[in-house]
Design a protein around this motif. Structure first.
Motif, mmCIF file in Angstrom:
data_model
loop_
_atom_site.group_PDB
_atom_site.id
_atom_site.type_symbol
_atom_site.label_atom_id
_atom_site.label_comp_id
_atom_site.label_asym_id
_atom_site.label_seq_id
_atom_site.Cartn_x
_atom_site.Cartn_y
_atom_site.Cartn_z
ATOM 1 N N THR A 7 10.316 61.698 2.857
ATOM 2 C CA THR A 7 8.974 62.278 2.715
ATOM 3 C C THR A 7 7.903 61.278 3.121
ATOM 4 O O THR A 7 6.856 61.655 3.630
ATOM 5 N N THR A 8 8.186 59.996 2.949
ATOM 6 C CA THR A 8 7.205 58.966 3.301
ATOM 7 C C THR A 8 7.069 58.768 4.808
ATOM 8 O O THR A 8 6.164 58.066 5.252
ATOM 9 N N ASP A 9 7.943 59.385 5.595
ATOM 10 C CA ASP A 9 7.845 59.287 7.047
ATOM 11 C C ASP A 9 6.717 60.149 7.608
ATOM 12 O O ASP A 9 6.301 59.954 8.739
ATOM 13 N N PHE A 10 6.242 61.098 6.839
ATOM 14 C CA PHE A 10 5.228 62.021 7.316
ATOM 15 C C PHE A 10 3.831 61.448 7.111
ATOM 16 O O PHE A 10 3.496 60.970 6.036
ATOM 17 N N TYR A 11 3.027 61.511 8.141
ATOM 18 C CA TYR A 11 1.633 61.084 8.049
ATOM 19 C C TYR A 11 0.825 62.116 7.273
ATOM 20 O O TYR A 11 -0.024 61.771 6.463
ATOM 21 N N SER A 12 1.127 63.387 7.508
ATOM 22 C CA SER A 12 0.428 64.486 6.852
ATOM 23 C C SER A 12 0.987 64.714 5.444
ATOM 24 O O SER A 12 2.196 64.911 5.276
ATOM 25 N N GLU A 13 0.109 64.685 4.459
ATOM 26 C CA GLU A 13 0.526 64.942 3.074
ATOM 27 C C GLU A 13 1.101 66.351 2.939
ATOM 28 O O GLU A 13 2.071 66.564 2.211
ATOM 29 N N LYS A 14 0.511 67.303 3.653
ATOM 30 C CA LYS A 14 1.016 68.682 3.611
ATOM 31 C C LYS A 14 2.472 68.730 4.052
ATOM 32 O O LYS A 14 3.315 69.334 3.385
ATOM 33 N N CYS A 15 2.741 68.100 5.174
ATOM 34 C CA CYS A 15 4.103 68.113 5.699
ATOM 35 C C CYS A 15 5.073 67.372 4.782
ATOM 36 O O CYS A 15 6.220 67.787 4.622
ATOM 37 N N ALA A 16 4.606 66.293 4.167
ATOM 38 C CA ALA A 16 5.446 65.554 3.227
ATOM 39 C C ALA A 16 5.806 66.422 2.021
ATOM 40 O O ALA A 16 6.946 66.417 1.563
#
Length: 82
Positions: A7-16
């Motif tokens: 989950t930490t790979d995503f820049y977007s909080e929504k996508c995480a």
């Protein structure tokens, strides 16, 4: 996908948040689909923070032919940000 991304790979909080919900469903061994992801996000109180049902519907309608390649690109960008 699960072994590749965090989950930490995503820049977007929504996508995480969305990916986190998908991982929870995956780890339970349940079927992953739009409705199960929406239910998981509602259960955790994160549906609106993840963009709501409409955002999820738009996101899932995207082409997934090259999902493995996309995952590797995400990991690469994540490493560059760290």
């Amino acid at each position: 996908m699960a072994p590749i991304l965090k989950t930490t790979d995503f820049y977007s909080e929504k996508c995480a948040l969305i990916y986190g919900a998908i991982l929870k469903i995956f780890n339970r061994g349940d079927k992953i689909d739009l409705l199960s992801v929406i239910r998981e996000l509602k259960k955790s109180g994160e549906l609106e923070a993840a963009g709501g049902s409409n955002f999820l519907a738009k996101t899932t309608s995207r082409d997934t032919d090259q999902i493995d390649k996309s995952a590797l690109i995400l990991v690469e960008y994540s490493r560059k940000r760290q």
